[in-house]
Design a protein around this motif. Structure first.
Motif, short mmCIF file in Angstrom:
data_model
loop_
_atom_site.label_atom_id
_atom_site.label_comp_id
_atom_site.label_asym_id
_atom_site.label_seq_id
_atom_site.Cartn_x
_atom_site.Cartn_y
_atom_site.Cartn_z
N ARG A 1 -32.99 30.64 22.35
CA ARG A 1 -32.52 29.30 22.68
C ARG A 1 -33.52 28.60 23.60
NH1 ARG A 1 -27.70 26.94 22.69
NH2 ARG A 1 -26.28 28.54 21.97
N ILE A 2 -33.76 27.33 23.38
CA ILE A 2 -34.66 26.57 24.25
C ILE A 2 -33.99 26.43 25.62
CG2 ILE A 2 -35.75 24.30 24.63
CD1 ILE A 2 -36.95 25.51 22.21
N THR A 3 -34.74 26.79 26.66
CA THR A 3 -34.11 26.72 27.99
C THR A 3 -34.52 25.46 28.74
OG1 THR A 3 -35.90 28.06 28.83
CG2 THR A 3 -33.85 29.21 28.32
N GLY A 4 -35.43 24.71 28.22
CA GLY A 4 -35.84 23.47 28.89
C GLY A 4 -37.17 23.03 28.34
N ARG A 5 -37.74 22.04 28.95
CA ARG A 5 -39.05 21.58 28.52
C ARG A 5 -40.00 21.69 29.69
NH1 ARG A 5 -39.90 18.61 24.13
NH2 ARG A 5 -41.40 17.29 25.18
#
Ligand code: DLL
Length: 433
Positions: A322-326
């Motif tokens: 899962r993408i946790t941020g940018r």
């Protein structure tokens, strides 16, 4: 069930042979047709013919969002305008949008990738897909739409907005799959409730949610409220749109990257060094089959890691977590790196608050001040003032404990934070730096 059984379950060695062949063809193509890439390869003193293995990919320079902006609108296209049949654009938070083009073959590739994705997310030709991603320059609506048709499912092109009418359609047309951003999905659930309609009485079985970061807790909440299985779908306009990676509904544990079309790498965002499986860093993509808008080592700014372990679904494709941020929407508050998704995780641990929040950052007397606005649940709203103050304090304490940053928490009335029909606006940064 797997849509493209040959490619989605291919042994690693065969997959890598295809990747290398496609990579070499893509590099020749961009070098010959896109002045930006020719210059960037020349500057790095490398020719496409020198790329002889997949390992050699790391010898090529990165491409950034700024490079795409500088080529506004069409200078990165690798096909003549005669062959471009579709144009999309992604709205950045700053500056010009990024414009991307597709040939007829690109549209077909994308539709197949989305058919794969919908299948992985639980859809079959028997299903009716309520597609509440926005139709337009945003790739969500049309991406899902073409994939649904390719799969042979029925698609309701409802787009975002007109929320009450959407609920009536859901009740009457009996769709079985919901596609939308996770934040709009929660809004749909709220409006349904106001209209006296329970999602539990609707026909949905699966939901395919993405286009913005969301958490595991948010998944649980959506699954409970809608009585469905929810999977995460990832993509970005620059790479193709949705359909770059998706979770399978069997495992729901990381998103399979369609590696026969895109090579993922994880890099250290500071140094550009390529990291190994399992290490967290910035996701970088190279496209292998796109004609109109190939991208070479495109830095997404999305933070994640890759997991090569076999999956119970049978797909051999690597999974991204899962993408946790940018790496660029990361807020730095008094020197502490803060991702909105981390604050969300803290909020979702608390009783009585809703997953609707906004971070407002100001600078007062040279100091950053973070305010977290969180909506109360209906039940808590009528609570004694002293109880609410306690709750504010508790949230603030947890944020400090987990993230090491001080935040003022402000509980606000249910439904007072503006709902979005697309991606939620989580951060208002008033600092002038
Ligand atoms: O959001 C494409 C898309 C449409 C994906 C529908 C999934 C579903 P863009 O508007 O170009 O494209 O925005 C891309 O959105 O770099 C991420 O930062 C973020 N994003 C997309 N999917 C996810 C996800 C579409 N599942 C940018 N989790 C990307 C977290 C996501 N962030």
């Amino acid at each position: 069930m797997i849509y493209d059984i040959e490619f989605e379950t291919m042994p690693r060695e065969a997959l890598e042979a295809i990747q290398l062949r496609r990579l070499q063809a893509t590099l020749e193509r961009v070098y010959a047709t896109v002045p930006f890439y020719r210059k960037s390869f020349d500057d790095a003193n490398i020719r496409p013919s020198q790329i002889k293995s997949l390992q050699d990919l790391r010898r090529l320079p990165f491409t950034t969002k700024q490079d795409l902006r500088d080529s506004y609108p069409y200078n990165m296209f690798a096909a003549p305008m005669d062959n471009i049949v579709r144009i999309h654009a992604s709205s950045g938070t700053t500056g010009k949008p990024t414009v991307v083009g597709y040939t007829a073959r690109d549209i077909d590739t994308w539709a197949r990738l989305m058919a794969r994705s919908l299948r992985a997310g639980g859809a079959s030709p028997r299903d009716i897909i309520h597609n509440a991603y926005g139709y337009g320059l945003f790739t969500g609506g049309l991406g899902v739409h073409y994939g649904a048709e390719k799969l042979g499912a029925s698609v309701i092109p409802v787009s975002g907005g007109n929320t009450k009418r959407q609920i009536v359609i859901m009740r009457d047309f009996k769709p079985t799959i919901l596609t939308a951003t996770p934040s709009y999905t929660l809004h749909l659930a709220e409006v349904a409730e106001e209209m006296g309609i329970s999602f539990k009485d609707l026909s949905f079985k699966f939901g395919i949610f993405g286009a913005e970061p969301w958490s595991e807790r948010m998944r649980e909440e959506i699954e409970r409220k809608l009585n469905i299985t929810a999977v995460d779908i990832y993509g970005l306009s620059e790479v193709i749109g949705p359909g770059v990676a998706i979770e399978c509904h069997e495992a729901k544990k990381g998103l399979h990257v369609f590696e026969d079309h895109f090579i993922p790498e994880i890099i250290n965002p500071q140094t550009g060094e390529v990291l190994s499986y399992g290490q967290t860093g910035e996701l970088v993509f190279t496209s292998l089959t796109k004609e109109a808008f190939p991208v070479i080592r495109y830095r997404t700014r999305d933070i994640t890691s890759l997991n090569p372990e076999p999956c119970i679904c049978g797909r051999t494709l690597v999974r991204m977590n899962r993408i946790t941020g940018r790496s660029d929407d990361m807020l730095i508050i008094r020197g502490v790196n803060v991702f909105p998704s981390q604050i969300e995780s803290v909020l979702m641990e608390m009783e009585g608050v809703e997953p609707h929040y906004q971070l407002v950052v100001d600078r007062k007397e040279n100091l950053d001040v973070l305010m977290v606005k969180v909506e109360l649940g209906e039940k808590q709203f009528s609570d004694k003032v002293s109880n609410l103050q306690e709750l504010e304090k508790a949230i603030s304490k947890n944020i400090k404990e987990y993230l090491g940053v001080s935040a003022r928490v402000k509980l606000v009335e249910p439904k007072s934070i503006a709902r979005s029909e697309g991606k939620a606006i989580r951060v208002i940064d008033n600092r002038k730096l």
